[in-house]
Design a protein around this motif. Structure first.
Motif, PDB file in Angstrom:
ATOM      1  N   SER A 292     -10.600  -5.033 -17.396  1.00  0.00           N
ATOM      2  CA  SER A 292     -11.550  -6.114 -15.379  1.00  0.00           C
ATOM      3  C   SER A 292     -10.579  -6.433 -14.666  1.00  0.00           C
ATOM      4  O   SER A 292     -11.679  -6.488 -13.366  1.00  0.00           O
ATOM      5  N   ASN A 293     -10.098  -5.877 -14.945  1.00  0.00           N
ATOM      6  CA  ASN A 293      -8.934  -7.441 -13.696  1.00  0.00           C
ATOM      7  C   ASN A 293      -7.067  -6.470 -13.202  1.00  0.00           C
ATOM      8  O   ASN A 293      -6.765  -6.543 -12.115  1.00  0.00           O
ATOM      9  N   ALA A 294      -6.958  -6.380 -14.360  1.00  0.00           N
ATOM     10  CA  ALA A 294      -5.130  -6.593 -14.410  1.00  0.00           C
ATOM     11  C   ALA A 294      -5.167  -4.961 -13.933  1.00  0.00           C
ATOM     12  O   ALA A 294      -4.605  -4.508 -13.067  1.00  0.00           O
ATOM     13  N   LEU A 295      -5.545  -3.697 -14.607  1.00  0.00           N
ATOM     14  CA  LEU A 295      -5.801  -2.526 -14.389  1.00  0.00           C
ATOM     15  C   LEU A 295      -6.325  -1.740 -12.985  1.00  0.00           C
ATOM     16  O   LEU A 295      -5.083  -1.330 -12.071  1.00  0.00           O
ATOM     17  N   PRO A 296      -7.591  -2.732 -12.371  1.00  0.00           N
ATOM     18  CA  PRO A 296      -7.389  -2.694 -11.159  1.00  0.00           C
ATOM     19  C   PRO A 296      -6.739  -2.593 -10.110  1.00  0.00           C
ATOM     20  O   PRO A 296      -6.821  -2.025  -8.760  1.00  0.00           O
ATOM     21  N   PHE A 297      -6.845  -3.566 -10.048  1.00  0.00           N
ATOM     22  CA  PHE A 297      -5.370  -4.581  -8.951  1.00  0.00           C
ATOM     23  C   PHE A 297      -3.706  -3.429  -9.254  1.00  0.00           C
ATOM     24  O   PHE A 297      -3.821  -2.919  -8.139  1.00  0.00           O
ATOM     25  N   LEU A 298      -3.325  -3.503 -10.294  1.00  0.00           N
ATOM     26  CA  LEU A 298      -2.362  -2.158 -10.989  1.00  0.00           C
ATOM     27  C   LEU A 298      -2.224  -1.623 -10.051  1.00  0.00           C
ATOM     28  O   LEU A 298      -1.373  -0.569  -9.798  1.00  0.00           O
ATOM     29  N   LEU A 299      -3.666  -1.054 -10.781  1.00  0.00           N
ATOM     30  CA  LEU A 299      -3.958   0.897 -10.073  1.00  0.00           C
ATOM     31  C   LEU A 299      -4.168   1.038  -8.126  1.00  0.00           C
ATOM     32  O   LEU A 299      -3.623   2.262  -8.197  1.00  0.00           O
ATOM     33  N   HIS A 300      -4.879  -0.096  -7.848  1.00  0.00           N
ATOM     34  CA  HIS A 300      -4.885  -0.212  -6.304  1.00  0.00           C
ATOM     35  C   HIS A 300      -2.947   0.006  -5.874  1.00  0.00           C
ATOM     36  O   HIS A 300      -3.194   0.948  -4.584  1.00  0.00           O
ATOM     37  N   HIS A 301      -2.468  -0.487  -6.086  1.00  0.00           N
ATOM     38  CA  HIS A 301      -1.131  -0.420  -5.534  1.00  0.00           C
ATOM     39  C   HIS A 301      -0.455   0.456  -5.592  1.00  0.00           C
ATOM     40  O   HIS A 301       0.858   0.845  -5.368  1.00  0.00           O
ATOM     41  N   PHE A 302      -0.688   1.042  -7.754  1.00  0.00           N
ATOM     42  CA  PHE A 302       0.705   2.152  -7.527  1.00  0.00           C
ATOM     43  C   PHE A 302      -0.026   3.321  -6.857  1.00  0.00           C
ATOM     44  O   PHE A 302       0.611   4.623  -6.478  1.00  0.00           O
ATOM     45  N   MET A 303      -1.322   3.653  -6.979  1.00  0.00           N
ATOM     46  CA  MET A 303      -1.788   4.693  -6.114  1.00  0.00           C
ATOM     47  C   MET A 303      -1.885   4.712  -4.411  1.00  0.00           C
ATOM     48  O   MET A 303      -1.821   5.765  -3.740  1.00  0.00           O
ATOM     49  N   GLN A 304      -0.838   3.881  -3.410  1.00  0.00           N
ATOM     50  CA  GLN A 304      -0.739   3.481  -2.531  1.00  0.00           C
ATOM     51  C   GLN A 304       0.161   4.346  -2.350  1.00  0.00           C
ATOM     52  O   GLN A 304       0.705   4.800  -1.229  1.00  0.00           O
ATOM     53  N   THR A 305       1.046   4.788  -3.425  1.00  0.00           N
ATOM     54  CA  THR A 305       2.479   5.831  -3.343  1.00  0.00           C
ATOM     55  C   THR A 305       2.452   6.970  -4.153  1.00  0.00           C
ATOM     56  O   THR A 305       3.465   8.002  -4.096  1.00  0.00           O
ATOM     57  N   HIS A 306       0.954   6.814  -4.376  1.00  0.00           N
ATOM     58  CA  HIS A 306       0.801   8.608  -5.728  1.00  0.00           C
ATOM     59  C   HIS A 306      -0.978   8.740  -4.336  1.00  0.00           C
ATOM     60  O   HIS A 306      -1.607   8.578  -5.198  1.00  0.00           O
ATOM     61  N   THR A 307      -0.804   8.811  -3.772  1.00  0.00           N
ATOM     62  CA  THR A 307      -1.939   9.436  -3.219  1.00  0.00           C
ATOM     63  C   THR A 307      -3.008  10.574  -3.263  1.00  0.00           C
ATOM     64  O   THR A 307      -3.926  10.471  -2.688  1.00  0.00           O
ATOM     65  N   ASP A 308      -2.336  11.249  -3.558  1.00  0.00           N
ATOM     66  CA  ASP A 308      -3.068  12.280  -4.210  1.00  0.00           C
ATOM     67  C   ASP A 308      -3.868  11.958  -6.248  1.00  0.00           C
ATOM     68  O   ASP A 308      -3.941  13.187  -6.627  1.00  0.00           O
ATOM     69  N   LEU A 309      -3.156  10.822  -6.555  1.00  0.00           N
ATOM     70  CA  LEU A 309      -3.727  10.994  -7.784  1.00  0.00           C
ATOM     71  C   LEU A 309      -5.451  10.384  -7.855  1.00  0.00           C
ATOM     72  O   LEU A 309      -5.903   9.822  -6.912  1.00  0.00           O
TER      73      LEU A 309
END
Length: 302
Positions: free
Chosen positions: A103-120
């Motif tokens: 609901s909230n935790a993974l969308p937030f963490l994915l957003h930040h993680f994908m900033q350094t994994h742009t092809d994901l």
């Protein structure tokens, strides 16, 4: 014919001098000349003519160069793809997660993680933990993030963290001033209960029975976020997981420690039919460290 010979040939075709070709290849001039001679012996025809101290490619060399360019471009693309895979920068996967995570935790963490994994590329869906276990087993997702009754997942799983459940209380409730709520404090209170397939619902029910505590409950729901919304709207209480405490944005609610402790065990589950992408394990590590740090700092994840 070797790849190194073709690289030397390409360098000489572009630079037109052995000196510059050798510099480009980071080798000596004699080594460059030897590579070209070996390539000529391999193809069976001369590649360069020397006129007035300068090298000129033959017609055959011009034709060969076109093919070499195409071939070496393919090699470069393969090398780039390999480097991306090695750096865990490239991948696509489907995460099926328990509602409190999705609901909230993974969308937030994915957003930040994908900033350094742009092809994901990621697909995130929310399901009950029992459903997710079936999805992983039947290859309907690439990874599951679930709540288990034990901190020891299957051999294809990885324990994330075990967190104490909290009790959610309206800010103006008489119990809100206490730093810890004991199960005996709940006698006669109105509770919002989780659905029957939630581990915390079953454990909490057993706890009430063992202490002879009776509570009033006429509402069931299957997510901690919804339970918190009910708590904010009236004079009711709810047992919720610590992930929800880290992410719930409401202001008219407080969260208190609860005793006896009710632990919630979170795990990541991987498929057995194919290797787990390195980027998936990197993300799991990122989730573990981010949540652990937020808990240690007694703060919010969002």
């Amino acid at each position: 014919m070797t790849l190194r010979q073709l690289e030397a040939f390409r360098a000489l075709m572009i630079s037109r001098t052995v000196t510059k070709a050798a510099e480009f290849l980071c080798i000596s001039q004699p080594a460059t000349t030897r590579l070209i001679s070996d390539l000529e012996a391999s193809v069976g025809f001369p590649l360069f003519e020397r006129r007035q101290g300068r090298l000129f490619p033959t017609h055959e060399a011009e034709e060969l160069f076109k093919e070499v360019e195409r071939s070496l471009l393919g090699v470069k693309e393969i090398a780039y793809a390999a480097s991306q895979i090695q750096k865990a920068q490239k991948g696509q996967f489907h995460i099926a997660a328990a509602p409190c995570l999705a609901s909230n935790a993974l969308p937030f963490l994915l957003h930040h993680f994908m900033q350094t994994h742009t092809d994901l590329s990621v697909k995130l869906t929310s399901h009950a933990s029992t459903t997710i276990m079936d999805m992983v087993q039947n290859a309907k997702c690439d990874m599951g993030m679930v709540i288990l009754s034990s901190e020891y997942p299957s051999p294809l799983g990885e324990h994330l963290f075990s967190l104490d459940s909290k009790i959610a209380i309206p800010r103006n409730h008489p119990l809100a001033h206490k730093s810890e709520i004991h199960v005996t404090d709940l006698q006669g209170q109105t509770m919002i209960m989780g659905s029957h397939d939630m581990d915390t619902r079953q454990a909490f029910g057993l706890l009430l029975v063992s202490h002879g505590i009776k509570v009033f409950s006429n509402i069931d729901t299957n997510t901690s976020q919804t339970m918190c919304a009910f708590v904010e709207s009236g004079q009711c209480l709810a047992i919720v997981d610590a992930i929800t405490v880290l992410t719930y944005p409401g202001n008219n609610i407080v969260f208190r420690n609860f005793s006896p402790r009710l632990m919630v065990h979170f795990s990541a589950l991987y498929r057995a039919d194919k290797p787990t992408l390195g980027v998936m394990r990197d993300f799991v590590h990122y989730v573990k460290t981010s949540v652990t740090l937020a808990i240690a700092q007694n703060g919010k994840l969002l």
